[in-house]
Design a protein around this motif. Structure first.
Motif, PDB file in Angstrom:
ATOM      1  N   LYS A 158     -44.397  -1.255  -5.104  1.00 53.87           N
ATOM      2  CA  LYS A 158     -45.455  -0.602  -4.338  1.00 53.87           C
ATOM      3  C   LYS A 158     -46.595  -1.549  -3.967  1.00 53.87           C
ATOM      4  CE  LYS A 158     -44.218   3.724  -3.943  1.00 53.87           C
ATOM      5  NZ  LYS A 158     -44.020   4.341  -2.613  1.00 53.87           N
ATOM      6  N   GLY A 159     -46.667  -2.710  -4.640  1.00 48.79           N
ATOM      7  CA  GLY A 159     -47.803  -3.597  -4.461  1.00 48.79           C
ATOM      8  C   GLY A 159     -47.949  -4.106  -3.042  1.00 48.79           C
ATOM      9  N   ILE A 160     -46.882  -4.682  -2.480  1.00 48.29           N
ATOM     10  CA  ILE A 160     -46.971  -5.266  -1.148  1.00 48.29           C
ATOM     11  C   ILE A 160     -47.214  -4.211  -0.070  1.00 48.29           C
ATOM     12  CG2 ILE A 160     -45.584  -6.427   0.631  1.00 48.29           C
ATOM     13  CD1 ILE A 160     -44.646  -8.365  -1.411  1.00 48.29           C
ATOM     14  N   PRO A 161     -46.507  -3.053  -0.064  1.00 47.83           N
ATOM     15  CA  PRO A 161     -46.851  -2.036   0.938  1.00 47.83           C
ATOM     16  C   PRO A 161     -48.296  -1.570   0.868  1.00 47.83           C
ATOM     17  CG  PRO A 161     -44.714  -1.557  -0.028  1.00 47.83           C
ATOM     18  CD  PRO A 161     -45.296  -2.681  -0.823  1.00 47.83           C
ATOM     19  N   LEU A 162     -48.838  -1.429  -0.345  1.00 49.56           N
ATOM     20  CA  LEU A 162     -50.225  -1.003  -0.462  1.00 49.56           C
ATOM     21  C   LEU A 162     -51.186  -2.088   0.013  1.00 49.56           C
ATOM     22  CD1 LEU A 162     -50.155   0.935  -3.844  1.00 49.56           C
ATOM     23  CD2 LEU A 162     -50.629   1.857  -1.593  1.00 49.56           C
ATOM     24  N   LEU A 163     -50.851  -3.337  -0.229  1.00 52.55           N
ATOM     25  CA  LEU A 163     -51.687  -4.425   0.291  1.00 52.55           C
ATOM     26  C   LEU A 163     -51.665  -4.451   1.813  1.00 52.55           C
ATOM     27  CD1 LEU A 163     -50.981  -7.371  -2.191  1.00 52.55           C
ATOM     28  CD2 LEU A 163     -53.169  -6.236  -1.780  1.00 52.55           C
ATOM     29  N   VAL A 164     -50.493  -4.210   2.406  1.00 53.98           N
ATOM     30  CA  VAL A 164     -50.421  -4.143   3.861  1.00 53.98           C
ATOM     31  C   VAL A 164     -51.251  -2.973   4.375  1.00 53.98           C
ATOM     32  CG1 VAL A 164     -48.870  -3.732   5.814  1.00 53.98           C
ATOM     33  CG2 VAL A 164     -48.197  -5.298   3.996  1.00 53.98           C
ATOM     34  N   PHE A 165     -51.211  -1.837   3.674  1.00 55.07           N
ATOM     35  CA  PHE A 165     -52.020  -0.682   4.067  1.00 55.07           C
ATOM     36  C   PHE A 165     -53.507  -1.016   3.999  1.00 55.07           C
ATOM     37  CE2 PHE A 165     -54.434   3.013   2.521  1.00 55.07           C
ATOM     38  CZ  PHE A 165     -54.323   3.843   3.611  1.00 55.07           C
ATOM     39  N   MET A 166     -53.937  -1.664   2.927  1.00 60.47           N
ATOM     40  CA  MET A 166     -55.347  -2.041   2.809  1.00 60.47           C
ATOM     41  C   MET A 166     -55.729  -3.085   3.860  1.00 60.47           C
ATOM     42  SD  MET A 166     -56.245  -0.036   0.437  1.00 60.47           S
ATOM     43  CE  MET A 166     -57.941  -0.587   0.385  1.00 60.47           C
ATOM     44  N   TRP A 167     -54.806  -3.985   4.156  1.00 67.52           N
ATOM     45  CA  TRP A 167     -55.013  -4.992   5.204  1.00 67.52           C
ATOM     46  C   TRP A 167     -55.302  -4.300   6.541  1.00 67.52           C
ATOM     47  CZ3 TRP A 167     -50.684  -8.832   7.101  1.00 67.52           C
ATOM     48  CH2 TRP A 167     -51.276  -9.946   7.709  1.00 67.52           C
ATOM     49  N   LEU A 168     -54.457  -3.338   6.876  1.00 67.86           N
ATOM     50  CA  LEU A 168     -54.653  -2.589   8.124  1.00 67.86           C
ATOM     51  C   LEU A 168     -55.942  -1.776   8.092  1.00 67.86           C
ATOM     52  CD1 LEU A 168     -51.176  -1.169   9.183  1.00 67.86           C
ATOM     53  CD2 LEU A 168     -52.745  -2.483  10.603  1.00 67.86           C
ATOM     54  N   LEU A 169     -56.238  -1.152   6.950  1.00 64.36           N
ATOM     55  CA  LEU A 169     -57.431  -0.326   6.832  1.00 64.36           C
ATOM     56  C   LEU A 169     -58.689  -1.138   7.080  1.00 64.36           C
ATOM     57  CD1 LEU A 169     -58.636   2.453   6.040  1.00 64.36           C
ATOM     58  CD2 LEU A 169     -58.660   1.658   3.683  1.00 64.36           C
ATOM     59  N   VAL A 170     -58.767  -2.308   6.498  1.00 63.43           N
ATOM     60  CA  VAL A 170     -59.946  -3.157   6.673  1.00 63.43           C
ATOM     61  C   VAL A 170     -60.047  -3.674   8.103  1.00 63.43           C
ATOM     62  CG1 VAL A 170     -61.015  -5.327   5.943  1.00 63.43           C
ATOM     63  CG2 VAL A 170     -60.031  -3.793   4.245  1.00 63.43           C
TER      64      VAL A 170
END
Length: 440
Positions: A158-170
């Motif tokens: 789950k780590g990498i998908p969540l990092l991509v989500f946070m990347w997009l969010l920011v």
């Protein structure tokens, strides 16, 4: 209970060698360490027990086939809970021969059974009582050897998908003017959201990935070196890497995390008969009926799409959106340092989308490929619609009023934890590094 290491006799083929290597490491150097640290339980085939004594000390098995799916582990936990110096010994004066799974589907089916059983272990009273009464070294060993390993696979997947989500969010949320962590008084005026997120990703994905990869292979490398010598050990490790073992184990971690969390949320653990056959037949891309017998033939896409392929496509789409939103519009040195992050993304997308097909025997046979296209076209034209039945069957796990709120809360906790972690790391960057040191 006295445990012995296994001598694996099924290291045939790529997947067979991966499974054999995992079992060699688990049955020798890892269990040796667990026994010393007090966290070893009972693991079935290679272990021997005094049956008459065990019947009086909690039994050798359990009556419930779902709650006690991993009955060997429960036998070890009940034995340990009896106290009074009862310990499980690991001895290596002889090995017990064992054949493991050798096919991609069989190996993953085996881990689905273990993961579901671990989910029931985590929810059991035996685990709670052991954790309450063990000393700290024993408790941490027990957690790492059982539930912790499976939960760690979930967090890693789950780590990498969540990092991509946070990347997009920011990137898409006008973070420079909205997030307190991007306060212009504490950051350089020309610092963009893409630059700050790039620094965060660089701090987590760098050359340290190589160390992580070596650490993952260390148990097998050390045990092979102890048994056969340094050069054979290194040779086996290099062959394992050359035969695309990272793709297999990334996919395996994804399925382990999915099965153990599904068991915690929905339940429904059951025994999975995997078999020990040599995988020499090619599996079809899509499910269809056999022309000779009329019996259904399972397809790789139907089996793995809900578990990993859909998530791989979503991850790839998220990466494209992040790049389109300016995620790579940073300084040249920062962009080069993001190479490790892009490699991690590439490996995850390739594994989740293509691993079942890469390890499928005769996958690129032209005749079989044409048959796959034919069955795929008929999949949407046949009456009654097989695709509709398959889609409805995938909704069964989420039916009922209890699982839905649980799943929502579970997801919100994960997203909230990552969001809080991101904010804290941004404040930490501000505190540790002055604004004039942000040039990479």
């Amino acid at each position: 209970i006295v445990g012995f290491p296994e001598h694996i006799t099924s290291d045939i083929g790529t997947i067979g060698d991966f499974a054999a290597g995992s079992e060699v490491a688990f049955g020798t150097i890892l269990q040796r360490s667990y026994a010393v640290l007090g966290g070893r339980m009972h693991y079935g085939h290679p272990d021997m027990m005094n049956r008459v004594y065990m019947i009086q000390q909690g039994g050798v098995s359990k009556a419930t086939k779902t709650v006690n799916l991993s009955e060997d582990i429960f036998a070890g936990m009940d034995f340990t809970l009896r106290g009074n110096g009862r310990t499980i010994q690991h001895s290596e004066y002889f090995h017990v021969s064992k054949g493991r799974d050798m096919g991609f589907g069989a190996v993953l089916g085996f881990f689905s059974k273990l993961s579901a059983g671990t989910g029931e272990q985590i929810l059991s009273r035996q685990t709670t009582r052991l954790m309450e009464h063990m000393w700290m070294p024993e408790m941490l060993t027990f957690f790492y050897a059982h539930g912790g390993f499976y939960l760690s696979n979930f967090l890693v997947s789950k780590g990498i998908p969540l990092l991509v989500f946070m990347w997009l969010l920011v990137l898409l949320n006008d973070a420079e003017s909205n997030f307190e962590a991007f306060d212009a008084q504490s950051l350089a005026e020309d610092t963009s959201a893409a630059s700050v997120m790039a620094r965060l990703l660089i701090s987590q994905f760098g050359w340290i990935m190589v160390v992580f990869l070596i650490a993952g292979m260390a148990p097998l490398l050390f045990e092979t070196t102890f048994q056969t010598g340094f050069y054979p050990g290194v040779k086996r490790a290099l062959i394992t890497l050359a035969t695309l073992s990272p793709l297999h184990f990334i996919f395996q971690a994804k399925l382990i995390g999915t099965y153990v969390t599904n068991e915690l949320i929905y339940g429904g653990a059951k025994y999975v008969a995997t078999g020990r056959g040599l995988p020499i037949e090619r599996r079809s891309f899509i499910s269809h009926e056999s022309p000779q017998t009329g019996k259904p033939i399972a397809g790789l896409y139907n089996e793995y799409a809900p578990l990993a392929i859909y998530d791989g496509v979503e991850l790839f789409a998220g990466c494209l959106l992040a790049m389109q939103a300016g995620g790579l519009q940073v300084e040249e040195g920062t962009r080069q340092a993001l190479t490790w992050w892009m490699i991690a993304l590439f490996m995850n997308v390739c594994s989740w989308c293509f691993a079942p097909f890469v390890f499928n025997p005769y996958q690129f046979d032209w005749k079989s490929y044409k048959e796959d296209v034919y069955h795929w076209a008929n999949y949407f034209k046949d009456k009654p619609e097989p695709w509709l039945d398959w889609y409805k069957s995938g909704l069964d796990a989420g039916k009922g009023i209890r699982p839905s709120p649980t799943a929502v809360v579970f997801s919100l906790v994960i997203v909230g934890a990552w969001y809080t972690s991101l904010i804290n790391k941004m404040h930490l960057l501000q505190s540790v590094f002055p604004s004039d040191s942000y040039n990479v």
